[in-house]
Design a protein around this motif. Structure first.
Motif, PDB file in Angstrom:
ATOM      1  N   LYS A  69       0.850  -1.192   0.000  1.00  0.00           N
ATOM      2  CA  LYS A  69       0.000   0.000   0.000  1.00  0.00           C
ATOM      3  C   LYS A  69       0.883   1.237   0.000  1.00  0.00           C
ATOM      4  N   TYR A  70       0.271   2.382  -0.234  1.00  0.00           N
ATOM      5  CA  TYR A  70       1.002   3.639  -0.152  1.00  0.00           C
ATOM      6  C   TYR A  70       1.155   3.993   1.316  1.00  0.00           C
ATOM      7  N   PRO A  71       2.263   4.624   1.714  1.00  0.00           N
ATOM      8  CA  PRO A  71       2.549   4.843   3.136  1.00  0.00           C
ATOM      9  C   PRO A  71       1.422   5.483   3.947  1.00  0.00           C
ATOM     10  N   ASP A  72       0.694   6.431   3.399  1.00  0.00           N
ATOM     11  CA  ASP A  72      -0.359   7.092   4.166  1.00  0.00           C
ATOM     12  C   ASP A  72      -1.748   6.561   3.854  1.00  0.00           C
ATOM     13  N   ALA A  73      -1.827   5.525   3.045  1.00  0.00           N
ATOM     14  CA  ALA A  73      -3.133   5.013   2.617  1.00  0.00           C
ATOM     15  C   ALA A  73      -3.682   3.992   3.611  1.00  0.00           C
ATOM     16  N   VAL A  74      -4.989   3.893   3.619  1.00  0.00           N
ATOM     17  CA  VAL A  74      -5.663   2.901   4.446  1.00  0.00           C
ATOM     18  C   VAL A  74      -5.817   1.596   3.672  1.00  0.00           C
ATOM     19  N   TYR A  75      -6.140   1.725   2.386  1.00  0.00           N
ATOM     20  CA  TYR A  75      -6.441   0.555   1.571  1.00  0.00           C
ATOM     21  C   TYR A  75      -5.213   0.094   0.793  1.00  0.00           C
ATOM     22  N   GLY A  87       8.550 -19.813   2.245  1.00  0.00           N
ATOM     23  CA  GLY A  87       8.538 -18.446   2.741  1.00  0.00           C
ATOM     24  C   GLY A  87       8.766 -17.399   1.661  1.00  0.00           C
ATOM     25  N   VAL A  88       8.681 -17.788   0.391  1.00  0.00           N
ATOM     26  CA  VAL A  88       8.969 -16.892  -0.732  1.00  0.00           C
ATOM     27  C   VAL A  88       7.658 -16.316  -1.285  1.00  0.00           C
ATOM     28  N   TYR A  89       7.723 -15.053  -1.695  1.00  0.00           N
ATOM     29  CA  TYR A  89       6.566 -14.415  -2.319  1.00  0.00           C
ATOM     30  C   TYR A  89       7.032 -13.564  -3.494  1.00  0.00           C
ATOM     31  N   GLY A  90       6.100 -13.230  -4.357  1.00  0.00           N
ATOM     32  CA  GLY A  90       6.401 -12.349  -5.485  1.00  0.00           C
ATOM     33  C   GLY A  90       5.136 -12.010  -6.238  1.00  0.00           C
ATOM     34  N   ALA A  91       5.088 -10.791  -6.746  1.00  0.00           N
ATOM     35  CA  ALA A  91       3.926 -10.365  -7.530  1.00  0.00           C
ATOM     36  C   ALA A  91       4.323  -9.201  -8.414  1.00  0.00           C
ATOM     37  N   MET A  92       3.651  -9.097  -9.555  1.00  0.00           N
ATOM     38  CA  MET A  92       3.847  -7.973 -10.471  1.00  0.00           C
ATOM     39  C   MET A  92       2.575  -7.143 -10.478  1.00  0.00           C
ATOM     40  N   TYR A  93       2.758  -5.823 -10.521  1.00  0.00           N
ATOM     41  CA  TYR A  93       1.647  -4.899 -10.529  1.00  0.00           C
ATOM     42  C   TYR A  93       1.833  -3.894 -11.655  1.00  0.00           C
ATOM     43  N   SER A  94       0.740  -3.392 -12.155  1.00  0.00           N
ATOM     44  CA  SER A  94       0.757  -2.270 -13.090  1.00  0.00           C
ATOM     45  C   SER A  94      -0.284  -1.296 -12.564  1.00  0.00           C
ATOM     46  N   ASP A  95       0.180  -0.168 -12.074  1.00  0.00           N
ATOM     47  CA  ASP A  95      -0.727   0.744 -11.396  1.00  0.00           C
ATOM     48  C   ASP A  95      -0.118   2.131 -11.365  1.00  0.00           C
ATOM     49  N   TRP A  96      -0.903   3.095 -10.937  1.00  0.00           N
ATOM     50  CA  TRP A  96      -0.410   4.428 -10.665  1.00  0.00           C
ATOM     51  C   TRP A  96       0.408   4.331  -9.389  1.00  0.00           C
ATOM     52  N   THR A  97       1.514   5.033  -9.315  1.00  0.00           N
ATOM     53  CA  THR A  97       2.313   4.993  -8.100  1.00  0.00           C
ATOM     54  C   THR A  97       3.045   6.302  -7.872  1.00  0.00           C
ATOM     55  N   THR A  98       3.273   6.587  -6.624  1.00  0.00           N
ATOM     56  CA  THR A  98       4.066   7.754  -6.251  1.00  0.00           C
ATOM     57  C   THR A  98       5.539   7.398  -6.184  1.00  0.00           C
ATOM     58  N   SER A 116       6.609  -4.178   8.874  1.00  0.00           N
ATOM     59  CA  SER A 116       6.430  -3.440   7.625  1.00  0.00           C
ATOM     60  C   SER A 116       7.682  -2.631   7.338  1.00  0.00           C
ATOM     61  N   THR A 117       7.829  -2.271   6.080  1.00  0.00           N
ATOM     62  CA  THR A 117       8.935  -1.423   5.668  1.00  0.00           C
ATOM     63  C   THR A 117       8.486  -0.543   4.511  1.00  0.00           C
ATOM     64  N   ASP A 118       9.006   0.666   4.469  1.00  0.00           N
ATOM     65  CA  ASP A 118       8.725   1.586   3.371  1.00  0.00           C
ATOM     66  C   ASP A 118       9.894   1.543   2.394  1.00  0.00           C
ATOM     67  N   ILE A 119       9.579   1.494   1.113  1.00  0.00           N
ATOM     68  CA  ILE A 119      10.621   1.485   0.086  1.00  0.00           C
ATOM     69  C   ILE A 119      10.319   2.554  -0.955  1.00  0.00           C
ATOM     70  N   THR A 120      11.363   2.988  -1.629  1.00  0.00           N
ATOM     71  CA  THR A 120      11.221   3.908  -2.755  1.00  0.00           C
ATOM     72  C   THR A 120      11.601   3.144  -4.010  1.00  0.00           C
ATOM     73  N   LEU A 121      10.670   3.048  -4.931  1.00  0.00           N
ATOM     74  CA  LEU A 121      10.906   2.312  -6.171  1.00  0.00           C
ATOM     75  C   LEU A 121      11.708   3.175  -7.139  1.00  0.00           C
ATOM     76  N   LYS A 122      12.673   2.573  -7.803  1.00  0.00           N
ATOM     77  CA  LYS A 122      13.473   3.256  -8.818  1.00  0.00           C
ATOM     78  C   LYS A 122      13.055   2.691 -10.173  1.00  0.00           C
ATOM     79  N   PHE A 123      12.531   3.569 -11.033  1.00  0.00           N
ATOM     80  CA  PHE A 123      11.978   3.131 -12.306  1.00  0.00           C
ATOM     81  C   PHE A 123      12.995   3.255 -13.433  1.00  0.00           C
ATOM     82  N   ASN A 124      12.991   2.276 -14.310  1.00  0.00           N
ATOM     83  CA  ASN A 124      13.837   2.264 -15.504  1.00  0.00           C
ATOM     84  C   ASN A 124      12.952   2.132 -16.730  1.00  0.00           C
ATOM     85  N   GLY A 125      13.409   2.683 -17.849  1.00  0.00           N
ATOM     86  CA  GLY A 125      12.700   2.502 -19.115  1.00  0.00           C
ATOM     87  C   GLY A 125      11.504   3.406 -19.295  1.00  0.00           C
TER      88      GLY A 125
END
Length: 149
Positions: A69-75, A87-98, A116-125
């Motif tokens: 989720k987004y850091p300040d979002a409820v949903y 114990g492994v997980y993975g998923a791909m998303y296509s969405d609007w993101t900050t 929980s942890t907050d991350i900053t995504l680095k976009f390529n392409g």
């Protein structure tokens, strides 16, 4: 000026003003600086989140719930995903993101504390102003056992 002439004059002025407003309306749709490309929609990106969930003593935690989720979002951004027997997980998303995302790990069985942890995504392409590109992030969790009450 009699009443009929006043009415005709008023109609003529109204028609003239209507034509001027129509012309102004059409001309206001043009850009005077740089016409550029007209774009509609929402900026979006593709991102992949993957990782593993282990206990403090290194044992894989199966069926742990991963919520993004987004850091300040409820949903959440999407439906939760769950770890496999390793114990492994993975998923791909296509969405609007900050670009900033919070990954939350819960143990539905209640054996381990949530984390929980907050991350900053680095976009390529990046291909356009609307497509931010693709990002990948690996987030691993080490869960502590719930303290007995």
């Amino acid at each position: 000026m009699n009443a009929t002439n006043r009415l005709s004059f008023r109609h003529a002025v109204n028609r003239l003003l209507s034509m001027v407003l129509v012309l102004l309306g059409f001309s206001s749709c043009e850009s005077l600086v740089d016409p550029g490309e007209e774009m509609y929609g929402t900026p979006h990106a593709d991102f992949e989140i993957k990782g593993a969930v282990m206990s403090d003593d290194g044992v894989p935690v199966s069926e742990a719930e991963i919520i993004m989720k987004y850091p300040d979002a409820v949903y959440p951004i999407a439906e939760p995903i769950y770890t496999d027997e390793n114990g492994v997980y993975g998923a791909m998303y296509s969405d609007w993101t900050t670009g900033k995302v919070r990954i939350v790990c819960n143990d539905p069985a209640g054996v381990y504390e949530s984390d929980s942890t907050d991350i900053t995504l680095k976009f390529n392409g990046k291909k356009s102003d609307w497509y931010m590109g693709k990002a990948e992030a690996e987030v691993n969790f080490r869960l502590k056992k719930e303290e007995a009450e």
